[in-house]
Design an enzyme around this catalytic site. Structure first.
Site, PDB file in Angstrom:
ATOM      1  N   HIS A  17      36.008  36.599  48.192  1.00 51.14           N
ATOM      2  CA  HIS A  17      36.516  37.957  47.945  1.00 51.14           C
ATOM      3  C   HIS A  17      37.358  38.429  49.136  1.00 51.14           C
ATOM      4  O   HIS A  17      38.422  39.025  48.966  1.00 51.14           O
ATOM      5  CB  HIS A  17      35.356  38.962  47.772  1.00 51.14           C
ATOM      6  CG  HIS A  17      34.474  38.714  46.588  1.00 51.14           C
ATOM      7  ND1 HIS A  17      33.116  38.584  46.694  1.00 51.14           N
ATOM      8  CD2 HIS A  17      34.760  38.593  45.265  1.00 51.14           C
ATOM      9  CE1 HIS A  17      32.595  38.401  45.486  1.00 51.14           C
ATOM     10  NE2 HIS A  17      33.557  38.397  44.615  1.00 51.14           N
ATOM     11  N   LYS A  41      22.594  44.840  33.543  1.00 54.14           N
ATOM     12  CA  LYS A  41      22.587  43.647  34.396  1.00 54.14           C
ATOM     13  C   LYS A  41      21.635  43.799  35.571  1.00 54.14           C
ATOM     14  O   LYS A  41      21.485  44.897  36.120  1.00 54.14           O
ATOM     15  CB  LYS A  41      24.019  43.414  34.930  1.00 54.14           C
ATOM     16  CG  LYS A  41      24.503  41.986  34.769  1.00 54.14           C
ATOM     17  CD  LYS A  41      25.972  41.859  35.094  1.00 54.14           C
ATOM     18  CE  LYS A  41      26.227  40.740  36.075  1.00 54.14           C
ATOM     19  NZ  LYS A  41      27.657  40.571  36.382  1.00 54.14           N
ATOM     20  N   ARG A  90      39.924  30.924  40.865  1.00 56.77           N
ATOM     21  CA  ARG A  90      39.369  29.783  41.599  1.00 56.77           C
ATOM     22  C   ARG A  90      39.657  28.461  40.926  1.00 56.77           C
ATOM     23  O   ARG A  90      39.785  27.441  41.569  1.00 56.77           O
ATOM     24  CB  ARG A  90      37.840  29.931  41.724  1.00 56.77           C
ATOM     25  CG  ARG A  90      37.411  30.944  42.728  1.00 56.77           C
ATOM     26  CD  ARG A  90      35.950  31.271  42.565  1.00 56.77           C
ATOM     27  NE  ARG A  90      35.762  32.123  41.411  1.00 56.77           N
ATOM     28  CZ  ARG A  90      34.634  32.771  41.154  1.00 56.77           C
ATOM     29  NH1 ARG A  90      33.598  32.627  41.945  1.00 56.77           N
ATOM     30  NH2 ARG A  90      34.533  33.539  40.106  1.00 56.77           N
ATOM     31  N   SER A 130      29.478  34.406  44.345  1.00 51.60           N
ATOM     32  CA  SER A 130      28.307  35.233  44.659  1.00 51.60           C
ATOM     33  C   SER A 130      27.040  34.595  44.099  1.00 51.60           C
ATOM     34  O   SER A 130      25.975  34.682  44.716  1.00 51.60           O
ATOM     35  CB  SER A 130      28.468  36.638  44.071  1.00 51.60           C
ATOM     36  OG  SER A 130      29.531  37.314  44.685  1.00 51.60           O
TER      37      SER A 130
HETATM   38  P1  ADP Z   1      32.988  39.504  38.306  1.00 48.06           P
HETATM   39  O1  ADP Z   1      31.555  39.596  37.881  1.00 48.06           O
HETATM   40  O2  ADP Z   1      33.860  40.597  37.779  1.00 48.06           O
HETATM   41  O3  ADP Z   1      33.607  38.131  38.159  1.00 48.06           O
HETATM   42  P2  ADP Z   1      32.857  38.904  41.101  1.00 48.06           P
HETATM   43  O4  ADP Z   1      32.301  39.783  42.162  1.00 48.06           O
HETATM   44  O5  ADP Z   1      32.151  37.607  40.850  1.00 48.06           O
HETATM   45  O6  ADP Z   1      32.915  39.817  39.847  1.00 48.06           O
HETATM   46  O7  ADP Z   1      34.386  38.555  41.390  1.00 48.06           O
HETATM   47  C1  ADP Z   1      35.361  39.558  41.572  1.00 48.06           C
HETATM   48  C2  ADP Z   1      36.733  38.913  41.706  1.00 48.06           C
HETATM   49  O8  ADP Z   1      36.776  38.074  42.845  1.00 48.06           O
HETATM   50  C3  ADP Z   1      37.129  38.019  40.524  1.00 48.06           C
HETATM   51  O9  ADP Z   1      38.514  38.169  40.296  1.00 48.06           O
HETATM   52  C4  ADP Z   1      36.840  36.636  41.024  1.00 48.06           C
HETATM   53  O10 ADP Z   1      37.650  35.653  40.372  1.00 48.06           O
HETATM   54  C5  ADP Z   1      37.228  36.785  42.471  1.00 48.06           C
HETATM   55  N1  ADP Z   1      36.571  35.784  43.296  1.00 48.06           N
HETATM   56  C6  ADP Z   1      35.259  35.565  43.450  1.00 48.06           C
HETATM   57  N2  ADP Z   1      35.021  34.523  44.271  1.00 48.06           N
HETATM   58  C7  ADP Z   1      36.245  34.063  44.639  1.00 48.06           C
HETATM   59  C8  ADP Z   1      36.700  32.978  45.480  1.00 48.06           C
HETATM   60  N3  ADP Z   1      35.849  32.140  46.065  1.00 48.06           N
HETATM   61  N4  ADP Z   1      38.040  32.829  45.629  1.00 48.06           N
HETATM   62  C9  ADP Z   1      38.894  33.655  44.993  1.00 48.06           C
HETATM   63  N5  ADP Z   1      38.550  34.674  44.198  1.00 48.06           N
HETATM   64  C10 ADP Z   1      37.235  34.880  44.015  1.00 48.06           C
END
Ligand code: ADP
Length: 158
Positions: A17, A41, A90, A130
């Site tokens: 992120h 959730k 990703r 995450s």
């Molecule tokens: P969601 O549940 O909406 O996917 P996340 O917190 O998992 O929420 O992710 C939020 C954003 O961050 C999404 O666009 C996700 O693709 C991006 N993201 C998460 N991890 C990575 C990473 N390792 N590299 C690039 N983008 C990421």
């Protein structure tokens, strides 16, 4: 003003992120990192903890705001008068999932268009998620290498 909403669960915020926000920062006048809260959730970290981590991580970035919302991201964007959604990609699975959402959002916002802007993950960050961080935390592993220093979990007392 060019403003983007970066929506997500951020349970917790990771170096993946961070990478996306840091690289998008020069492209926008302001980025709102918005935690989408879904009452159905279960989260590992409370909303307050997740907001606290993000605020700490970006405390030296004046053009970053941290917020939360319930419901559709596009409704939240309209309420904030924002026309851009920022998302990270990703892998092909992210692409397919995000494509459907972005195209739906374009369709739903025809009269007040919201565009989704994608940044590809940096090499070396694409495996971070995450959910993997939560898994490592729950088994007492070395999660620190995957998250910014502000994300620290109190050690479990036996
Ligand atoms: P969601 O549940 O909406 O996917 P996340 O917190 O998992 O929420 O992710 C939020 C954003 O961050 C999404 O666009 C996700 O693709 C991006 N993201 C998460 N991890 C990575 C990473 N390792 N590299 C690039 N983008 C990421």
């Amino acid at each position: 003003m060019r403003v983007a909403v970066f929506p997500g669960s951020f349970d917790p915020i990771t170096l993946g992120h961070y990478d996306i926000v840091e690289r998008a920062y020069p492209l926008f006048d302001k980025i709102i990192i918005a935690i989408g809260q879904n009452s159905q959730k279960k989260y590992m970290f409370s909303l307050e903890q997740r907001m606290h981590f993000i605020r700490e991580v970006f405390k030296d970035f004046p053009n970053i705001e941290v917020d939360h919302f319930e419901g559709l991201t596009i409704d939240y964007c309209h309420s904030k008068n924002v026309n851009f959604i920022l998302r990270g990609l990703r892998n092909p699975a992210d692409f397919e999932f995000e494509k459907a959402i972005a195209q739906t959002n374009r369709e739903l916002t025809k009269n007040n268009l919201i565009e989704t802007i994608f940044l590809l993950t940096s090499a070396g960050k694409s495996f971070i998620s995450s959910s993997i961080v939560r898994e490592i935390i729950s088994f007492g592993g070395n999660y620190e290498i995957l998250v910014p220093p502000a994300v620290r979990v109190a050690p479990k007392t036996k």
